[in-house]
Design a protein around this motif. Structure first.
Motif, short mmCIF file in Angstrom:
data_model
loop_
_atom_site.label_atom_id
_atom_site.label_comp_id
_atom_site.label_asym_id
_atom_site.label_seq_id
_atom_site.Cartn_x
_atom_site.Cartn_y
_atom_site.Cartn_z
N LEU A 154 1.25 -1.30 0.02
CA LEU A 154 -0.07 -0.03 -0.36
C LEU A 154 0.57 1.44 -0.17
N PRO A 155 0.73 2.41 -0.97
CA PRO A 155 1.13 3.68 -0.84
C PRO A 155 0.89 3.86 0.99
N TYR A 156 0.19 4.00 1.55
CA TYR A 156 0.19 4.38 2.24
C TYR A 156 -1.17 3.71 3.04
N PHE A 200 5.39 16.27 0.05
CA PHE A 200 6.46 15.98 -0.23
C PHE A 200 5.83 15.02 0.25
N ASP A 201 7.87 14.71 0.79
CA ASP A 201 7.78 12.78 0.61
C ASP A 201 7.24 12.61 2.27
N TRP A 202 6.38 12.69 2.83
CA TRP A 202 5.56 12.45 4.28
C TRP A 202 5.93 10.68 4.21
N GLN A 203 5.89 10.43 5.80
CA GLN A 203 6.18 9.32 6.27
C GLN A 203 4.88 8.39 7.01
N LEU A 204 4.54 9.52 8.11
CA LEU A 204 4.19 9.52 9.20
C LEU A 204 3.54 10.52 9.27
N LEU A 205 2.18 10.57 9.71
CA LEU A 205 0.87 11.23 10.07
C LEU A 205 0.33 11.04 11.50
N LYS A 206 0.71 11.95 12.32
CA LYS A 206 -0.38 11.52 13.39
C LYS A 206 -2.27 12.22 13.07
N LEU A 207 -3.41 12.22 13.13
CA LEU A 207 -4.34 11.92 13.23
C LEU A 207 -4.97 12.25 14.52
N ALA A 208 -4.59 12.39 14.94
CA ALA A 208 -5.08 12.30 16.53
C ALA A 208 -3.65 12.41 17.90
N ALA A 209 -4.36 13.17 19.28
CA ALA A 209 -3.37 13.17 19.73
C ALA A 209 -3.51 12.20 21.09
N TYR A 210 -2.98 11.75 21.84
CA TYR A 210 -2.83 11.42 23.19
C TYR A 210 -3.91 12.17 24.08
N THR A 233 3.31 4.85 5.38
CA THR A 233 3.32 5.06 4.45
C THR A 233 4.10 3.88 4.43
N TYR A 234 4.28 2.65 3.16
CA TYR A 234 4.88 1.63 2.60
C TYR A 234 6.03 1.79 3.40
N HIS A 235 7.51 3.25 3.09
CA HIS A 235 8.08 3.21 3.21
C HIS A 235 8.52 3.06 5.15
N ALA A 236 8.22 3.58 5.91
CA ALA A 236 7.82 3.69 7.17
C ALA A 236 7.31 2.75 7.62
#
Length: 251
Positions: free
Chosen positions: A89-91, A117-127, A162-165
């Motif tokens: 998966l691309p991500y 840009f070449d992002w890797q991991l995005l947080k979509l919520a906060a603890y 992402t796949y790379h991450a």
């Protein structure tokens, strides 16, 4: 939903009520998902635990030994990363089953697709929906900003990976000694950059108790005050250095 990314939901087999709530919340926005049966750390044998959890790494990486719930949580997220890699998966979006929706996820998905840009991991919520000091923000569109926190947010309630991450995280955590969110914070070790897409359209459901904490209640967890202070200092220095690098990538 057009161009919906793959969504994975981590859920323990025994947590049927959480699955029902999660399914209903996603169905309300016509979002399909694949369930990942979470690993119950209290059910693991010593051999199964030692296959990935290293007490030697733990003494170097963290101020206390991990609880069974934390080990199971880490292994569950590794299953999600394996799915991303295996399915090429691309991500993908990885959710824990204590989330609730605070907005339209289709807007989140389309915004992620638009990132240049070449992002890797995005947080979509906060603890626990906490706020944390911000180093920089970059407007993506009229609704969302890409945010660089001074230290990546804790918690793994909702993330885009992402796949790379995923491949990199699997490689670096074949053996681990700290909680999964702490490992993700340590970008200087993982080589995986972490940003947040805000405002968050996903929140932790405050009415749902922590299954990790519950799994640790009957376990003796040794704490070390001075080791904790030393690790906090070392991490603080590394976070400062890494944030400067991430800032240059964001700009």
């Amino acid at each position: 939903m057009l161009n919906q990314p793959k969504v994975f939901l981590i859920n323990l087999d025994k947590s049927t009520e959480r699955l029902k709530k999660s399914s209903g919340r996603l169905a309300a926005q016509n979002i399909q998902f694949e369930r990942i049966p979470a690993i119950d750390g209290t059910k693991l044998t010593n051999t199964e635990i030692q296959a990935h959890y290293s007490s030697q790494l733990n003494s170097k990486q963290y101020y206390r030994n991990l609880g069974y719930g934390e080990i199971g949580c880490f292994l569950s997220h590794r299953l999600a990363w394996q799915k991303i890699v295996e399915q090429k998966l691309p991500y993908a979006i990885v959710l824990e089953d204590d989330f609730q929706l605070a907005g339209d996820l289709s807007a989140v998905f389309s915004t992620i697709e638009s990132l240049k840009f070449d992002w890797q991991l995005l947080k979509l919520a906060a603890y626990q929906n906490r706020t944390r000091p911000i180093k920089a923000t970059k407007q993506v569109n009229e609704q969302f900003d890409l945010v660089l926190h001074k230290k990546p947010l804790t918690g793994c309630c909702a993330q885009a990976i992402t796949y790379h991450a995923a491949k990199q995280l699997l490689s670096i955590t074949e053996q681990f000694g700290c909680p999964v969110d702490t490992q993700i914070q340590r970008t200087w070790q993982t080589g995986v950059s972490v940003y947040s897409l805000m405002p968050f359209m996903i929140e932790q459901d405050g009415k749902v108790g922590s299954e990790i904490t519950a799994a640790c209640q009957n376990q003796v967890i040794k704490k070390h005050f001075f080791r904790r202070k030393y690790q906090q200092l070392a991490d603080g220095i590394n976070h400062y250095k890494q944030t400067k690098i991430a800032l240059s990538e964001l700009i």
